[in-house]
Design a protein around this motif. Sequence first.
Motif, mmCIF file in Angstrom:
data_model
loop_
_atom_site.group_PDB
_atom_site.id
_atom_site.type_symbol
_atom_site.label_atom_id
_atom_site.label_comp_id
_atom_site.label_asym_id
_atom_site.label_seq_id
_atom_site.Cartn_x
_atom_site.Cartn_y
_atom_site.Cartn_z
ATOM 1 N N UNK A 223 0.840 -1.203 0.000
ATOM 2 C CA UNK A 223 0.000 0.000 0.000
ATOM 3 C C UNK A 223 0.874 1.252 0.000
ATOM 4 N N UNK A 224 1.896 1.264 0.855
ATOM 5 C CA UNK A 224 2.783 2.422 0.951
ATOM 6 C C UNK A 224 3.575 2.622 -0.344
ATOM 7 N N UNK A 225 4.029 1.530 -0.933
ATOM 8 C CA UNK A 225 4.758 1.632 -2.202
ATOM 9 C C UNK A 225 3.889 2.241 -3.291
ATOM 10 N N UNK A 226 2.629 1.829 -3.339
ATOM 11 C CA UNK A 226 1.720 2.311 -4.376
ATOM 12 C C UNK A 226 1.413 3.804 -4.189
ATOM 13 N N UNK A 227 1.167 4.219 -2.947
ATOM 14 C CA UNK A 227 0.874 5.635 -2.682
ATOM 15 C C UNK A 227 2.103 6.493 -2.975
ATOM 16 N N UNK A 228 3.287 6.008 -2.601
ATOM 17 C CA UNK A 228 4.521 6.746 -2.868
ATOM 18 C C UNK A 228 4.694 6.986 -4.362
ATOM 19 N N UNK A 229 4.405 5.966 -5.162
ATOM 20 C CA UNK A 229 4.562 6.085 -6.622
ATOM 21 C C UNK A 229 3.502 7.012 -7.213
ATOM 22 N N UNK A 230 2.247 6.856 -6.799
ATOM 23 C CA UNK A 230 1.158 7.635 -7.386
ATOM 24 C C UNK A 230 1.239 9.114 -7.037
ATOM 25 N N UNK A 231 1.692 9.423 -5.813
ATOM 26 C CA UNK A 231 1.782 10.823 -5.396
ATOM 27 C C UNK A 231 3.177 11.401 -5.626
ATOM 28 N N UNK A 232 4.092 10.577 -6.172
ATOM 29 C CA UNK A 232 5.457 11.018 -6.483
ATOM 30 C C UNK A 232 6.147 11.601 -5.234
ATOM 31 N N UNK A 233 6.082 10.840 -4.154
ATOM 32 C CA UNK A 233 6.702 11.255 -2.893
ATOM 33 C C UNK A 233 8.087 10.639 -2.774
ATOM 34 N N UNK A 234 8.875 11.174 -1.868
ATOM 35 C CA UNK A 234 10.228 10.671 -1.641
ATOM 36 C C UNK A 234 10.231 9.706 -0.451
ATOM 37 N N UNK A 235 11.362 9.017 -0.257
ATOM 38 C CA UNK A 235 11.502 8.124 0.894
ATOM 39 C C UNK A 235 11.365 8.890 2.207
ATOM 40 N N UNK A 236 11.810 10.152 2.205
ATOM 41 C CA UNK A 236 11.715 10.978 3.416
ATOM 42 C C UNK A 236 10.259 11.203 3.807
ATOM 43 N N UNK A 237 9.408 11.438 2.813
ATOM 44 C CA UNK A 237 7.992 11.667 3.100
ATOM 45 C C UNK A 237 7.312 10.398 3.606
ATOM 46 N N UNK A 238 7.719 9.234 3.110
ATOM 47 C CA UNK A 238 7.113 7.964 3.519
ATOM 48 C C UNK A 238 7.751 7.379 4.770
ATOM 49 N N UNK A 239 8.828 7.983 5.236
ATOM 50 C CA UNK A 239 9.560 7.434 6.385
ATOM 51 C C UNK A 239 8.682 7.222 7.622
ATOM 52 N N UNK A 240 7.851 8.188 8.043
ATOM 53 C CA UNK A 240 7.011 7.951 9.228
ATOM 54 C C UNK A 240 6.091 6.746 9.078
ATOM 55 N N UNK A 241 5.528 6.566 7.891
ATOM 56 C CA UNK A 241 4.614 5.443 7.660
ATOM 57 C C UNK A 241 5.361 4.122 7.650
ATOM 58 N N UNK A 242 6.505 4.069 6.966
ATOM 59 C CA UNK A 242 7.268 2.820 6.883
ATOM 60 C C UNK A 242 7.821 2.426 8.257
ATOM 61 N N UNK A 243 8.304 3.409 9.018
ATOM 62 C CA UNK A 243 8.867 3.091 10.332
ATOM 63 C C UNK A 243 7.777 2.670 11.317
ATOM 64 N N UNK A 244 6.580 3.239 11.173
ATOM 65 C CA UNK A 244 5.462 2.821 12.027
ATOM 66 C C UNK A 244 5.068 1.383 11.729
ATOM 67 N N UNK A 245 4.992 1.036 10.436
ATOM 68 C CA UNK A 245 4.690 -0.350 10.066
ATOM 69 C C UNK A 245 5.774 -1.276 10.587
ATOM 70 N N UNK A 246 7.021 -0.861 10.484
ATOM 71 C CA UNK A 246 8.145 -1.682 10.935
ATOM 72 C C UNK A 246 8.118 -1.879 12.450
ATOM 73 N N UNK A 247 7.928 -0.798 13.194
ATOM 74 C CA UNK A 247 8.046 -0.870 14.659
ATOM 75 C C UNK A 247 6.803 -1.399 15.342
ATOM 76 N N UNK A 248 5.595 -0.997 14.862
ATOM 77 C CA UNK A 248 4.360 -1.347 15.567
ATOM 78 C C UNK A 248 3.416 -2.228 14.753
ATOM 79 N N UNK A 249 3.730 -2.475 13.467
ATOM 80 C CA UNK A 249 2.820 -3.250 12.639
ATOM 81 C C UNK A 249 1.624 -2.422 12.225
ATOM 82 N N UNK A 250 0.613 -3.076 11.686
ATOM 83 C CA UNK A 250 -0.627 -2.410 11.305
ATOM 84 C C UNK A 250 -1.514 -2.313 12.541
ATOM 85 N N UNK A 251 -1.602 -1.122 13.121
ATOM 86 C CA UNK A 251 -2.450 -0.911 14.305
ATOM 87 C C UNK A 251 -3.797 -0.316 13.910
#
Length: 514
Positions: free
Chosen positions: A418-446
């Motif tokens: 989901x995050x990969x698809x949104x990053x591509x469609x909105x043309x965002x950088x890794x920095x912009x997606x960092x909070x979402x990816x780190x939340x998934x990594x640290x806490x999972x899907x809450x």
Amino acid sequence: MSTSMREKKMSETTTSSRKLPDFKQSVKVKYVKLGYHYLITHGMYILIPLFLSPLLLPFAAHLSKLSLEDLYALSDHHLRSNLASLTICSTLLVFLCTLYFLTRPRPVYLVNFSCYKPGNGNMCSREGFMVRTQRIGTFTDENIEFQRKITERSGISDFTYLPDALNRIPANPCLAEARKEAEMVMFGAIDEVLEKTCVKPKDIGILVVNCSLFNPTPSLSARIVNHYKLGGNVLSYNLGGMGCSAGLISTHMAKDLLQVHPNTYALVVSMENITLNWYFGNHKPMLLSNCLFRMGGAAVLLSNKASDRRRSKYQLVHSVRTHKGSDDKCYSCVYQREDGDGEMGVSLSKDLMAVAGDALKTNITTLAPLVLPMSEQLLFFATFLARKLLKMKKIKPYIPDFKLAFEHFCIHAGGKAVLDEVEKNLQLSDWHLEPSRMTLYRFGNTSSSSLWYELAYTEAKGRIKKGDRAWQIGFGSGFKCNSAVWMALKTIDPAEEKNPWMDEIHNYPVQIPG
């Protein structure tokens, strides 16, 4: 130097010479685009005086020909003859100003929020998850291996949390354990937000709780009222079955209630409960939720009191809700049901990504005119006209640059894909997606609370400055896509923050295996 080495060196030189013009061209395009946006955004300050000056010149020339006595006589004549008109206009102006201030939407402030961080006793590593999966005894070898592959590719770490009932071997999913999980998460988050804000429970006039899959009787909102002894006139709501986007639905509902109930606080509690919603069957689309969902929750305190503006963190600027439930494919792509053996679970359709993309597109269509600068709207409109009216199909649809509208993005951490698809469609950088990816990594899907863990991460990194805008995007069953736009009312100092990231924020971001 050998012939092969000379040829290699010449090849490298040729390659670098080809890349250099491309780099220069990209830099030129970047600065041309920046200049365009600056000109359109600030052009009104140049154009308005240019348009008004021809109109003012004749008037100024006429005044310059009058003597001082003429000016005094002219002003005295007009004051006497137009006294009635002046009185009427003044009265009308006062009436309209009063009407505006009485009917304008009340500002909604986010005083503070908190995210629940379970204790180390609830921590479950990926290997621990697989050990429990094997010992349950209901999964086939094929599906055990399937869950192992999903877990390894999910973007989830060894530090997520499971409730006590599922952490035990054997697991003990029952109503008492589900209530225990719910109370642990709810009370943990609420206690912290009340401590942060120094608000007394009796001052809370609105309570909105959302939990999609666990809806006991009495309700979870009633349990909070009972535990904190909230007033008998509290407006209490309990939302169920609304999926991972329910957190923003609760915020939207609280905002509407704050418009008609002055000088009060609204407490929004977002969570999911997985004790009774673990899937023990062997239907693969239902096994995905076991691998992704983890324990967590958040509490948010909102206010419409003008006196709270100075101490609040954010102001709610926009909230936009999109519902695609009229389409059968959208409605059934996330569906709770029984499998062929009677085991209950949530099935995730293979169409989920396409449905989510379509819902996001619809939501953006509504939100974009509210937030995008005029320069982006003009480019989008020009492209639309060229494609639709002039039939110029070779022109690609213009994707607005939302980085010009927002400094921070909090996208529901539903899964890596989901995050990969949104990053591509909105043309965002890794920095912009960092909070979402780190939340998934640290806490999972809450579930619905993931957006608040992401905003907490951004705060812990010291990224929130006064005037910054943060865009929260939530996806959920139904199918729904909801947005909330927050404006920071002050610069957030991480040293003064208490949130689930503070003890370990120096360890992030981390490299997540593909």
